[in-house]
Design an enzyme around this catalytic site. Structure first.
Site, PDB file in Angstrom:
ATOM      1  N   LYS A   1     -48.085  12.207  96.687  1.00 41.41           N
ATOM      2  CA  LYS A   1     -49.316  11.662  96.568  1.00 41.41           C
ATOM      3  C   LYS A   1     -49.090   9.868  95.852  1.00 41.41           C
ATOM      4  CE  LYS A   1     -52.533  10.845  93.728  1.00 41.41           C
ATOM      5  NZ  LYS A   1     -53.590  10.721  92.760  1.00 41.41           N
ATOM      6  N   ASN A   2     -48.498  10.506  94.738  1.00 40.85           N
ATOM      7  CA  ASN A   2     -48.139   8.976  93.662  1.00 40.85           C
ATOM      8  C   ASN A   2     -46.928   7.607  94.013  1.00 40.85           C
ATOM      9  OD1 ASN A   2     -50.483   9.795  92.642  1.00 40.85           O
ATOM     10  ND2 ASN A   2     -49.485  10.602  90.210  1.00 40.85           N
TER      11      ASN A   2
ATOM     12  N   ARG B   1     -57.607   4.196  92.872  1.00 35.06           N
ATOM     13  CA  ARG B   1     -56.862   3.499  91.734  1.00 35.06           C
ATOM     14  C   ARG B   1     -55.967   3.097  91.759  1.00 35.06           C
ATOM     15  NH1 ARG B   1     -58.805   1.880  86.961  1.00 35.06           N
ATOM     16  NH2 ARG B   1     -56.159   1.969  85.372  1.00 35.06           N
TER      17      ARG B   1
ATOM     18  N   CYS C   1     -60.180   8.461  89.862  1.00 36.21           N
ATOM     19  CA  CYS C   1     -60.493   9.528  88.806  1.00 36.21           C
ATOM     20  C   CYS C   1     -60.628   9.236  87.397  1.00 36.21           C
ATOM     21  CB  CYS C   1     -58.827  10.756  88.805  1.00 36.21           C
ATOM     22  SG  CYS C   1     -59.044  11.742  90.145  1.00 36.21           S
TER      23      CYS C   1
ATOM     24  N   ASP D   1     -50.807  14.946  84.697  1.00 37.58           N
ATOM     25  CA  ASP D   1     -51.556  15.505  86.171  1.00 37.58           C
ATOM     26  C   ASP D   1     -51.635  17.095  86.403  1.00 37.58           C
ATOM     27  OD1 ASP D   1     -52.003  12.729  85.625  1.00 37.58           O
ATOM     28  OD2 ASP D   1     -50.099  12.582  87.502  1.00 37.58           O
TER      29      ASP D   1
ATOM     30  N   ARG E   1     -58.623  13.737  97.073  1.00 41.01           N
ATOM     31  CA  ARG E   1     -58.565  12.795  97.640  1.00 41.01           C
ATOM     32  C   ARG E   1     -56.111  13.349  97.294  1.00 41.01           C
ATOM     33  NH1 ARG E   1     -59.845   8.767  93.641  1.00 41.01           N
ATOM     34  NH2 ARG E   1     -62.101   8.595  93.958  1.00 41.01           N
TER      35      ARG E   1
ATOM     36  N   ARG F   1     -59.942   2.837  81.677  1.00 43.03           N
ATOM     37  CA  ARG F   1     -58.480   2.833  81.809  1.00 43.03           C
ATOM     38  C   ARG F   1     -57.972   1.679  82.194  1.00 43.03           C
ATOM     39  NH1 ARG F   1     -57.690   7.745  86.966  1.00 43.03           N
ATOM     40  NH2 ARG F   1     -55.329   6.791  87.246  1.00 43.03           N
ATOM     41  N   PRO F   2     -57.072   1.598  80.795  1.00 41.11           N
ATOM     42  CA  PRO F   2     -57.290   0.103  81.445  1.00 41.11           C
ATOM     43  C   PRO F   2     -56.006  -0.807  82.155  1.00 41.11           C
ATOM     44  CG  PRO F   2     -56.023   0.860  79.257  1.00 41.11           C
ATOM     45  CD  PRO F   2     -56.693   1.813  79.946  1.00 41.11           C
ATOM     46  N   ILE F   3     -55.491  -1.287  82.369  1.00 44.07           N
ATOM     47  CA  ILE F   3     -54.489  -2.196  83.477  1.00 44.07           C
ATOM     48  C   ILE F   3     -53.802  -3.661  83.138  1.00 44.07           C
ATOM     49  CG2 ILE F   3     -55.133  -1.247  85.610  1.00 44.07           C
ATOM     50  CD1 ILE F   3     -56.034  -3.781  86.536  1.00 44.07           C
ATOM     51  N   ASP F   4     -54.097  -3.535  81.690  1.00 46.19           N
ATOM     52  CA  ASP F   4     -53.444  -5.194  80.703  1.00 46.19           C
ATOM     53  C   ASP F   4     -52.074  -5.072  80.821  1.00 46.19           C
ATOM     54  OD1 ASP F   4     -53.977  -2.655  79.183  1.00 46.19           O
ATOM     55  OD2 ASP F   4     -53.026  -3.512  77.582  1.00 46.19           O
ATOM     56  N   GLN F   5     -51.521  -4.078  80.400  1.00 42.76           N
ATOM     57  CA  GLN F   5     -50.136  -3.840  80.473  1.00 42.76           C
ATOM     58  C   GLN F   5     -49.405  -4.774  82.280  1.00 42.76           C
ATOM     59  OE1 GLN F   5     -48.415  -3.634  77.968  1.00 42.76           O
ATOM     60  NE2 GLN F   5     -49.920  -3.896  77.257  1.00 42.76           N
TER      61      GLN F   5
HETATM   62  N1  EPU Z   1     -52.682   2.148  79.939  1.00 46.76           N
HETATM   63  C1  EPU Z   1     -52.978   1.218  79.584  1.00 46.76           C
HETATM   64  N2  EPU Z   1     -52.295  -0.269  79.614  1.00 46.76           N
HETATM   65  C2  EPU Z   1     -52.490   0.306  81.211  1.00 46.76           C
HETATM   66  C3  EPU Z   1     -51.824   0.651  82.273  1.00 46.76           C
HETATM   67  C4  EPU Z   1     -51.787   1.990  81.053  1.00 46.76           C
HETATM   68  O1  EPU Z   1     -52.744   1.034  77.953  1.00 46.76           O
HETATM   69  O2  EPU Z   1     -52.705  -1.303  81.804  1.00 46.76           O
HETATM   70  C5  EPU Z   1     -52.615   3.647  79.024  1.00 46.76           C
HETATM   71  C6  EPU Z   1     -53.285   4.643  79.580  1.00 46.76           C
HETATM   72  O3  EPU Z   1     -54.805   4.203  79.224  1.00 46.76           O
HETATM   73  C7  EPU Z   1     -52.629   5.793  79.364  1.00 46.76           C
HETATM   74  C8  EPU Z   1     -51.692   5.149  79.144  1.00 46.76           C
HETATM   75  O4  EPU Z   1     -51.042   4.034  79.236  1.00 46.76           O
HETATM   76  O5  EPU Z   1     -53.470   6.335  78.301  1.00 46.76           O
HETATM   77  C9  EPU Z   1     -50.948   6.280  80.548  1.00 46.76           C
HETATM   78  O6  EPU Z   1     -51.065   4.892  82.760  1.00 46.76           O
HETATM   79  P1  EPU Z   1     -50.651   5.029  82.389  1.00 46.76           P
HETATM   80  O7  EPU Z   1     -49.863   3.274  83.749  1.00 46.76           O
HETATM   81  O8  EPU Z   1     -48.951   5.096  83.025  1.00 46.76           O
HETATM   82  O9  EPU Z   1     -51.538   5.080  84.751  1.00 46.76           O
HETATM   83  P2  EPU Z   1     -51.613   5.308  85.553  1.00 46.76           P
HETATM   84  O10 EPU Z   1     -50.358   4.647  86.221  1.00 46.76           O
HETATM   85  O11 EPU Z   1     -52.537   4.453  85.849  1.00 46.76           O
HETATM   86  C10 EPU Z   1     -50.858   7.371  86.433  1.00 46.76           C
HETATM   87  C11 EPU Z   1     -51.182   8.438  88.055  1.00 46.76           C
HETATM   88  C12 EPU Z   1     -51.785   9.013  87.323  1.00 46.76           C
HETATM   89  C13 EPU Z   1     -50.800   9.928  86.522  1.00 46.76           C
HETATM   90  C14 EPU Z   1     -50.830   8.463  84.829  1.00 46.76           C
HETATM   91  C15 EPU Z   1     -49.936   9.534  84.069  1.00 46.76           C
HETATM   92  C16 EPU Z   1     -51.222   7.014  90.000  1.00 46.76           C
HETATM   93  C17 EPU Z   1     -51.599   6.482  90.452  1.00 46.76           C
HETATM   94  N3  EPU Z   1     -51.663   7.529  88.953  1.00 46.76           N
HETATM   95  O12 EPU Z   1     -51.646   6.571  86.776  1.00 46.76           O
HETATM   96  O13 EPU Z   1     -52.215  10.663  87.952  1.00 46.76           O
HETATM   97  O14 EPU Z   1     -52.184  11.212  85.534  1.00 46.76           O
HETATM   98  O15 EPU Z   1     -50.491   7.910  85.839  1.00 46.76           O
HETATM   99  O16 EPU Z   1     -48.887   9.910  84.325  1.00 46.76           O
HETATM  100  O17 EPU Z   1     -50.149   7.104  90.274  1.00 46.76           O
HETATM  101  C18 EPU Z   1     -52.810  12.104  88.721  1.00 46.76           C
HETATM  102  O18 EPU Z   1     -52.174  11.844  90.114  1.00 46.76           O
HETATM  103  O19 EPU Z   1     -53.737  12.810  89.437  1.00 46.76           O
HETATM  104  C19 EPU Z   1     -53.007  10.706  88.401  1.00 46.76           C
HETATM  105  C20 EPU Z   1     -54.312  11.285  87.616  1.00 46.76           C
END
Ligand code: EPU
Length: 444
Positions: free
Chosen positions: A34-35, A105, A129, A320, A412, A135-139
């Site tokens: 899925k991811n 997401r 979720c 996960d 999902r 769940r920030p996206i600053d990076q």
């Molecule tokens: N983070 C930041 N800033 C950012 C992005 C992330 O501080 O800009 C922090 C997050 O708050 C977290 C850590 O970095 O503490 C990791 O976040 P990541 O960006 O890796 O997560 P994501 O890309 O939003 C994906 C998966 C999640 C999975 C995480 C970690 C997708 C759609 N989602 O989320 O999957 O938990 O990577 O492996 O790919 C799931 O499938 O159940 C799920 C939630």
């Protein structure tokens, strides 16, 4: 199959009803990841041609994403149950602000894809979720800015604009290892002018899968799967055919289910290397694991042993899989400790497991689980995708009946979960309920 309302991500009153206490036996085939799929589908926006994508899991997030692409005027053809064709040649919009975006997401990948193709993007901030923390996206934004985009967020919409100077290669050091930021920056950088280097990149199998997809369409990406990824911008990407990797977490979820219920199941269509971080913990708990080329047999007949585990970015134990592992550890001898090392908090399921007789104490990022002899069925509610999977596992192992509400979260990310479990001998069904005339809310 999902109904129209469910496809569009509307809440439903449907439930899973499980009569537990039966060991699982047989074979199960894992779907595509899925991811990986939710990144590869928007990546097709960068391609000047038709992308045929195989091994697609038809889960709700994927169905919503296909719908978002259709809203943009992109041709999305379902060839069969696991193959789609995406034709974005006629795309002339860089704006995706409909409500559908907020339902998942991964809609944030549209920002990288639009930026790459049009040097501009307008995308509604993602939903998805909620684990109880931020769940920030600053990076992601830091990466886009380094590539030359001006970023602004207004009224829940991200505006990214590099239309004046264009997108150019840059060096981006991620302050946190982020799956989403790594993939999003990769998308934006593919067609940029010059070379982009992402340092401290995430290394998950789906990062490698996205890079392989893009490379097979003509991109020039090196180092995916290590913590330094180099992307040399190319003029254009061409159409082609690509098959998505198997879902590591779905495979791990079935393994955890067998560990909890006992029995013996052959989990097919997996990449054993991707499973190492999970199989190590299954063996430590007392399950017997036999690996073959593209399958794993998991057998559990003896008692379960306690564990200490900390979730970490790949190749560490995946966050996960954390809730599913917790459900198993509720039944292990002794006291186990789980530390969540990726998300701020991800233990909202613990209240529900306690309803079933589990002994779990949560303090911040740490859960302490004292194993019990057995769990008992109860009405419970999923709070996110993997929390829901944990409740399914607990329900399968518990004596009596478990009813799980809010199964939309589970759907999902798991394709045909009920059918797959029933084939393994589980007594689980999906029950549709009409809203009651005067519903009595259940206390939380
Ligand atoms: N983070 C930041 N800033 C950012 C992005 C992330 O501080 O800009 C922090 C997050 O708050 C977290 C850590 O970095 O503490 C990791 O976040 P990541 O960006 O890796 O997560 P994501 O890309 O939003 C994906 C998966 C999640 C999975 C995480 C970690 C997708 C759609 N989602 O989320 O999957 O938990 O990577 O492996 O790919 C799931 O499938 O159940 C799920 C939630």
């Amino acid at each position: 199959m999902l109904s129209l309302t469910e496809k569009k991500g509307e809440p439903s009153l449907d439930k899973f009803v499980i009569h537990g206490g039966k060991p699982l036996f047989g074979e199960v085939t894992v779907s595509g990841a899925k991811n990986a799929a939710v990144a590869i589908i928007p990546a097709a926006l960068l391609v000047d041609g038709v992308c045929r994508v195989e091994n697609i899991p038809m889960v709700r997030d994927v169905v919503i994403e296909m719908e978002i692409l259709r809203e943009l005027g992109i041709g999305v053809r379902v060839v069969n149950h696991s193959t789609i064709e995406i034709d974005s040649r006629g795309l002339n919009k860089y704006s995706a602000v409909s409500d559908l975006n907020r339902k998942m997401r991964a809609s944030y990948y549209l920002i990288g894809a639009f930026l790459g193709r049009f040097h501009r993007a307008e995308v509604a901030m993602p939903g998805g979720c909620n684990f109880g923390g931020v769940r920030p996206i600053d990076q992601h934004m830091k990466g886009f800015e380094a590539l030359g985009a001006a970023i602004e967020t207004r009224n829940g919409i991200v505006f990214a604009d590099a239309s004046k100077g264009g997108l150019h290669g840059a060096s981006v050091y991620l302050d946190v290892v982020s799956v989403g930021a790594t993939m999003n920056i990769m998308l934006a950088a593919c067609l940029a002018d010059g070379q982009t280097v992402i340092e401290n990149a995430a290394k998950e199998p789906h990062i490698v899968d996205l890079a392989n997809f893009l490379n097979s369409m003509g991109a020039d990406i090196m180092g995916a799967g290590t913590d330094v990824i180099k992307i040399r911008g190319v003029e254009r990407l061409y159409g082609g055919t690509y098959s998505i990797i198997p879902d590591q977490i779905e495979a791990g979820t079935f393994m955890a289910a067998v560990a909890a219920t006992g029995g013996s199941v052959l989990v097919r269509n997996i990449i054993p290397k991707h499973m190492d971080c999970i199989t190590a913990k299954m063996e430590e708990m007392g399950a017997v694991i036999e690996e073959e080329d593209d399958s794993i047999r998991v057998t559990r007949s003896g008692p379960l042993r306690k564990l200490q585990v900390k979730t970490l970015p790949y190749p560490g134990f995946p966050t996960d899989m954390q809730p599913q592992l917790a459900a198993v550890l509720c039944l292990a001898e002794g006291t186990s400790v789980i530390t969540e090392g990726v998300w701020e908090s991800r233990f909202r399921y613990s209240d529900e497991l306690r309803r079933m007789g589990a002994k779990i104490q949560v303090d911040g990022k740490v859960a302490v689980i004292e194993g019990v002899e057995g769990l008992t069925g109860a009405p419970v509610r999923a709070s996110d995708l993997r929390a829901g999977a944990a409740l399914v596992i607990a329900g399968l192992a518990a004596e009596g009946t478990t009813e799980i509400e809010e199964i939309g979260y589970i759907e999902r990310g798991y394709e045909d979960l009920v059918e797959k479990l029933r084939k393994l001998g589980a007594d689980i069904s999906r029950v549709s309920e009409e809203p009651a005339a005067d519903p009595i809310p259940r206390a939380n």
